[in-house]
Design a protein around this motif. Structure first.
Motif, PDB file in Angstrom:
ATOM      1  N   PHE A  22       0.828  -1.204   0.000  1.00 14.07           N
ATOM      2  CA  PHE A  22       0.000   0.000   0.000  1.00 14.07           C
ATOM      3  C   PHE A  22       0.864   1.255   0.000  1.00 14.07           C
ATOM      4  O   PHE A  22       0.639   2.186  -0.787  1.00 14.07           O
ATOM      5  CB  PHE A  22      -0.925  -0.005   1.214  1.00 14.07           C
ATOM      6  CG  PHE A  22      -1.687   1.281   1.364  1.00 14.07           C
ATOM      7  CD1 PHE A  22      -2.744   1.573   0.522  1.00 14.07           C
ATOM      8  CD2 PHE A  22      -1.331   2.202   2.336  1.00 14.07           C
ATOM      9  CE1 PHE A  22      -3.444   2.768   0.644  1.00 14.07           C
ATOM     10  CE2 PHE A  22      -2.015   3.399   2.471  1.00 14.07           C
ATOM     11  CZ  PHE A  22      -3.080   3.679   1.619  1.00 14.07           C
ATOM     12  N   ILE A  23       1.870   1.293   0.879  1.00 11.89           N
ATOM     13  CA  ILE A  23       2.735   2.468   0.958  1.00 11.89           C
ATOM     14  C   ILE A  23       3.500   2.655  -0.351  1.00 11.89           C
ATOM     15  O   ILE A  23       3.680   3.783  -0.823  1.00 11.89           O
ATOM     16  CB  ILE A  23       3.691   2.330   2.162  1.00 11.89           C
ATOM     17  CG1 ILE A  23       2.901   2.430   3.472  1.00 11.89           C
ATOM     18  CG2 ILE A  23       4.792   3.386   2.112  1.00 11.89           C
ATOM     19  CD1 ILE A  23       3.694   2.080   4.702  1.00 11.89           C
ATOM     20  N   ARG A  24       3.927   1.565  -0.938  1.00 14.85           N
ATOM     21  CA  ARG A  24       4.640   1.645  -2.213  1.00 14.85           C
ATOM     22  C   ARG A  24       3.754   2.228  -3.312  1.00 14.85           C
ATOM     23  O   ARG A  24       4.188   3.056  -4.111  1.00 14.85           O
ATOM     24  CB  ARG A  24       5.139   0.255  -2.604  1.00 14.85           C
ATOM     25  CG  ARG A  24       5.957   0.215  -3.886  1.00 14.85           C
ATOM     26  CD  ARG A  24       6.566  -1.164  -4.083  1.00 14.85           C
ATOM     27  NE  ARG A  24       5.558  -2.222  -4.176  1.00 14.85           N
ATOM     28  CZ  ARG A  24       5.402  -3.191  -3.280  1.00 14.85           C
ATOM     29  NH1 ARG A  24       6.166  -3.255  -2.206  1.00 14.85           N
ATOM     30  NH2 ARG A  24       4.462  -4.128  -3.457  1.00 14.85           N
ATOM     31  N   ASP A  25       2.487   1.815  -3.345  1.00 13.73           N
ATOM     32  CA  ASP A  25       1.580   2.242  -4.410  1.00 13.73           C
ATOM     33  C   ASP A  25       0.986   3.630  -4.164  1.00 13.73           C
ATOM     34  O   ASP A  25       0.460   4.244  -5.093  1.00 13.73           O
ATOM     35  CB  ASP A  25       0.429   1.238  -4.557  1.00 13.73           C
ATOM     36  CG  ASP A  25       0.892  -0.104  -5.114  1.00 13.73           C
ATOM     37  OD1 ASP A  25       2.049  -0.183  -5.586  1.00 13.73           O
ATOM     38  OD2 ASP A  25       0.107  -1.065  -5.059  1.00 13.73           O
ATOM     39  N   LEU A  26       1.053   4.097  -2.940  1.00 16.27           N
ATOM     40  CA  LEU A  26       0.396   5.352  -2.571  1.00 16.27           C
ATOM     41  C   LEU A  26       1.079   6.543  -3.237  1.00 16.27           C
ATOM     42  O   LEU A  26       2.280   6.766  -3.041  1.00 16.27           O
ATOM     43  CB  LEU A  26       0.439   5.513  -1.049  1.00 16.27           C
ATOM     44  CG  LEU A  26      -0.328   6.685  -0.438  1.00 16.27           C
ATOM     45  CD1 LEU A  26      -1.836   6.511  -0.647  1.00 16.27           C
ATOM     46  CD2 LEU A  26      -0.008   6.785   1.057  1.00 16.27           C
ATOM     47  N   PRO A  27       0.366   7.333  -4.032  1.00 15.39           N
ATOM     48  CA  PRO A  27       0.967   8.568  -4.556  1.00 15.39           C
ATOM     49  C   PRO A  27       1.240   9.534  -3.404  1.00 15.39           C
ATOM     50  O   PRO A  27       0.409   9.690  -2.499  1.00 15.39           O
ATOM     51  CB  PRO A  27      -0.122   9.117  -5.489  1.00 15.39           C
ATOM     52  CG  PRO A  27      -1.061   7.987  -5.729  1.00 15.39           C
ATOM     53  CD  PRO A  27      -1.013   7.134  -4.498  1.00 15.39           C
ATOM     54  N   LYS A  28       2.391  10.167  -3.435  1.00 15.88           N
ATOM     55  CA  LYS A  28       2.818  10.961  -2.292  1.00 15.88           C
ATOM     56  C   LYS A  28       3.199  12.375  -2.696  1.00 15.88           C
ATOM     57  O   LYS A  28       3.602  12.636  -3.827  1.00 15.88           O
ATOM     58  CB  LYS A  28       4.013  10.288  -1.598  1.00 15.88           C
ATOM     59  CG  LYS A  28       3.758   8.860  -1.161  1.00 15.88           C
ATOM     60  CD  LYS A  28       5.021   8.191  -0.635  1.00 15.88           C
ATOM     61  CE  LYS A  28       4.830   6.713  -0.413  1.00 15.88           C
ATOM     62  NZ  LYS A  28       4.648   5.962  -1.699  1.00 15.88           N
ATOM     63  N   VAL A  29       3.106  13.265  -1.716  1.00 16.07           N
ATOM     64  CA  VAL A  29       3.568  14.641  -1.828  1.00 16.07           C
ATOM     65  C   VAL A  29       4.475  14.901  -0.642  1.00 16.07           C
ATOM     66  O   VAL A  29       4.193  14.437   0.470  1.00 16.07           O
ATOM     67  CB  VAL A  29       2.362  15.611  -1.815  1.00 16.07           C
ATOM     68  CG1 VAL A  29       2.799  17.032  -1.507  1.00 16.07           C
ATOM     69  CG2 VAL A  29       1.628  15.559  -3.146  1.00 16.07           C
ATOM     70  N   GLU A  30       5.563  15.619  -0.863  1.00 19.80           N
ATOM     71  CA  GLU A  30       6.458  15.986   0.249  1.00 19.80           C
ATOM     72  C   GLU A  30       6.611  17.497   0.276  1.00 19.80           C
ATOM     73  O   GLU A  30       6.954  18.126  -0.734  1.00 19.80           O
ATOM     74  CB  GLU A  30       7.819  15.308   0.124  1.00 19.80           C
ATOM     75  CG  GLU A  30       8.751  15.701   1.259  1.00 19.80           C
ATOM     76  CD  GLU A  30       9.642  14.581   1.771  1.00 19.80           C
ATOM     77  OE1 GLU A  30       9.948  14.586   2.982  1.00 19.80           O
ATOM     78  OE2 GLU A  30      10.038  13.724   0.971  1.00 19.80           O
ATOM     79  N   LEU A  31       6.361  18.076   1.452  1.00 17.14           N
ATOM     80  CA  LEU A  31       6.345  19.534   1.591  1.00 17.14           C
ATOM     81  C   LEU A  31       7.422  20.065   2.520  1.00 17.14           C
ATOM     82  O   LEU A  31       7.590  21.287   2.613  1.00 17.14           O
ATOM     83  CB  LEU A  31       4.972  19.992   2.111  1.00 17.14           C
ATOM     84  CG  LEU A  31       3.773  19.577   1.259  1.00 17.14           C
ATOM     85  CD1 LEU A  31       2.481  20.082   1.895  1.00 17.14           C
ATOM     86  CD2 LEU A  31       3.912  20.086  -0.170  1.00 17.14           C
ATOM     87  N   HIS A  32       8.134  19.186   3.206  1.00 12.00           N
ATOM     88  CA  HIS A  32       9.193  19.659   4.106  1.00 12.00           C
ATOM     89  C   HIS A  32      10.401  18.745   3.944  1.00 12.00           C
ATOM     90  O   HIS A  32      10.611  17.795   4.703  1.00 12.00           O
ATOM     91  CB  HIS A  32       8.716  19.671   5.561  1.00 12.00           C
ATOM     92  CG  HIS A  32       9.636  20.403   6.489  1.00 12.00           C
ATOM     93  ND1 HIS A  32       9.277  21.566   7.137  1.00 12.00           N
ATOM     94  CD2 HIS A  32      10.919  20.169   6.852  1.00 12.00           C
ATOM     95  CE1 HIS A  32      10.296  22.009   7.870  1.00 12.00           C
ATOM     96  NE2 HIS A  32      11.303  21.151   7.707  1.00 12.00           N
ATOM     97  N   VAL A  33      11.202  19.040   2.944  1.00 13.35           N
ATOM     98  CA  VAL A  33      12.426  18.288   2.685  1.00 13.35           C
ATOM     99  C   VAL A  33      13.483  19.280   2.217  1.00 13.35           C
ATOM    100  O   VAL A  33      13.200  20.180   1.429  1.00 13.35           O
ATOM    101  CB  VAL A  33      12.182  17.172   1.640  1.00 13.35           C
ATOM    102  CG1 VAL A  33      11.671  17.720   0.316  1.00 13.35           C
ATOM    103  CG2 VAL A  33      13.416  16.315   1.443  1.00 13.35           C
ATOM    104  N   HIS A  34      14.678  19.146   2.738  1.00  6.61           N
ATOM    105  CA  HIS A  34      15.763  20.077   2.433  1.00  6.61           C
ATOM    106  C   HIS A  34      16.652  19.512   1.329  1.00  6.61           C
ATOM    107  O   HIS A  34      17.084  18.358   1.400  1.00  6.61           O
ATOM    108  CB  HIS A  34      16.591  20.346   3.688  1.00  6.61           C
ATOM    109  CG  HIS A  34      15.838  21.124   4.734  1.00  6.61           C
ATOM    110  ND1 HIS A  34      15.946  22.487   4.858  1.00  6.61           N
ATOM    111  CD2 HIS A  34      14.957  20.726   5.677  1.00  6.61           C
ATOM    112  CE1 HIS A  34      15.174  22.903   5.845  1.00  6.61           C
ATOM    113  NE2 HIS A  34      14.552  21.847   6.361  1.00  6.61           N
ATOM    114  N   LEU A  35      16.915  20.342   0.336  1.00  8.73           N
ATOM    115  CA  LEU A  35      17.735  19.916  -0.800  1.00  8.73           C
ATOM    116  C   LEU A  35      19.091  19.415  -0.324  1.00  8.73           C
ATOM    117  O   LEU A  35      19.505  18.290  -0.646  1.00  8.73           O
ATOM    118  CB  LEU A  35      17.906  21.086  -1.772  1.00  8.73           C
ATOM    119  CG  LEU A  35      18.756  20.803  -3.015  1.00  8.73           C
ATOM    120  CD1 LEU A  35      17.980  19.941  -3.998  1.00  8.73           C
ATOM    121  CD2 LEU A  35      19.177  22.115  -3.686  1.00  8.73           C
ATOM    122  N   GLU A  36      19.793  20.228   0.431  1.00  2.00           N
ATOM    123  CA  GLU A  36      21.154  19.869   0.838  1.00  2.00           C
ATOM    124  C   GLU A  36      21.148  18.696   1.819  1.00  2.00           C
ATOM    125  O   GLU A  36      22.083  17.889   1.829  1.00  2.00           O
ATOM    126  CB  GLU A  36      21.845  21.087   1.463  1.00  2.00           C
ATOM    127  CG  GLU A  36      22.029  22.253   0.512  1.00  2.00           C
ATOM    128  CD  GLU A  36      20.799  23.151   0.363  1.00  2.00           C
ATOM    129  OE1 GLU A  36      20.874  24.150  -0.377  1.00  2.00           O
ATOM    130  OE2 GLU A  36      19.750  22.850   1.001  1.00  2.00           O
TER     131      GLU A  36
END
Length: 352
Positions: A22-36
């Motif tokens: 389920f977690i693998r198939d779930l489409p996700k959005v990430e809003l707090h992730v740092h590039l570096e």
């Protein structure tokens, strides 16, 4: 025998296959992730060799051990070393592309990525170089994976108002249309001194997206809301100590971007079982799930969904977290509707 730090850094074992699927198939959005903070050990080693950066371990295994979180000062050392390897447009393009590849492999469809712009400006790397590089990586990611990246330049609050002013001026002068917001992070100092700065950012069309309430107490969340007109709160877990603040966040539908493993690694919580994520959802808060600095904290967004499941959240609640991420994002309305419909379809398929 594993180094003790490496042992602490090792990801949890997989969940039972139905939850994993389920977690693998779930489409996700990430809003707090740092590039570096998303730089892979392989990328760090390549950039360090390319640019002759000293102080970085010489082998990939040594870099991986070095990445294993021990305490916050160690995290800062690794973070600053990662920043120091980024000098040219090609470097930033490589990093942005790598980060996008990693996100896309987790079925992340959209991400709003914090960029530590001031950390580059203070080293003499121009905003033009940073933005040109990450835009190249963003364009390649869209072409290769269909993933949509947006940028949130931020500055460390403990460096003072001047660092924020330089960051905002550089963003307004050189930032592309893919910049959606403006943030403050670093050590969690008072947010009130940045009120005028954030007012200028909002007037220029940038969303107010500060960190607050991870370790600085409920007052920092109040300041973010009252002084910075925050539209989302980064971390915000300490808000749970103030019932009136919880009610305000709930009633005003202010999203709170939560990163459980990050909170554990930085000692904001003592044990993962202490994390308030379930209580935040029970209180009706619009919580999103995120990885913060994934490679440095030994996690990723998939790992955070696993952690949320281990905290007692069922598949329907994991789908709620995914929908919350869509709702709290700045993607266009048509894409929001399509992505939420896809999330609902995946839930229906896995719970039939």
């Amino acid at each position: 025998m594993d180094h003790p730090a490496a042992e602490r850094h090792r990801p949890f074992a997989p969940l039972p296959e139905p939850a994993e699927a389920f977690i693998r198939d779930l489409p996700k959005v990430e809003l707090h992730v740092h590039l570096e903070g998303s730089m892979k050990p392989e990328t760090l080693l390549e950039l360090a060799r390319r640019n002759g950066v000293e102080g970085v371990p010489a082998s990939l295994d040594a870099v991986r051990d070095w990445y294993a979180f021990t305490d916050f000062p160690h995290f800062i050392d690794v973070y600053l070393a990662s920043v120091a390897t980024l000098l040219t447009e090609d470097d930033f393009a490589l990093l942005a592309g790598d980060v996008a590849d990693t996100l896309a492999a987790q079925n992340v469809r959209y991400a709003e990525v914090h960029v530590s712009l001031y950390a580059h400006l203070m080293r003499g790397v121009s905003a033009e170089t940073v933005f040109a590089g990450i835009e190249r990586g963003r364009a390649r990611a869209a072409a290769d994976h269909g993933i949509e990246l947006r940028w949130i330049p931020d500055f460390p609050g403990d460096f003072g108002v001047e660092s924020g002013e330089r960051t905002l001026e550089a963003t307004l002068a050189h930032g592309p249309d893919s910049v959606v917001g403006f943030g403050v992070g670093g050590m969690e100092v008072a947010r009130t001194p940045f009120a005028d700065l954030f007012a200028r950012a909002r007037k220029a069309g940038l969303h107010s997206l500060p960190h607050a309430g991870e370790v600085g107490g409920v007052q920092r969340v109040h300041e973010a809301l009252d002084e910075l007109a925050a539209e989302r709160i980064g971390h915000g877990i300490q808000a749970m100590a103030d019932p009136e603040l919880v009610a305000r966040l709930r009633d005003e539908r202010v999203p709170v971007d939560v990163s459980p493993t990050s909170n554990l690694r930085t000692r904001a919580i003592d044990a993962i079982g202490d994390h308030p994520l379930p209580r935040m959802l029970d209180a009706g808060l619009l919580v999103t799930l995120n990885s913060d600095d994934p490679t440095m904290f030994g996690t990723d967004l998939t790992g955070e969904y696993r952690t949320a499941h281990r905290l007692g959240l069922d598949l329907s609640t994991l789908a709620l977290l995914a929908r919350n991420g869509v709702d709290a994002s700045y993607m266009d309305g048509t894409r929001k509707a399509g992505l939420k419909a896809e999330i609902d379809a995946v839930l229906a398929r896995h719970t039939a």
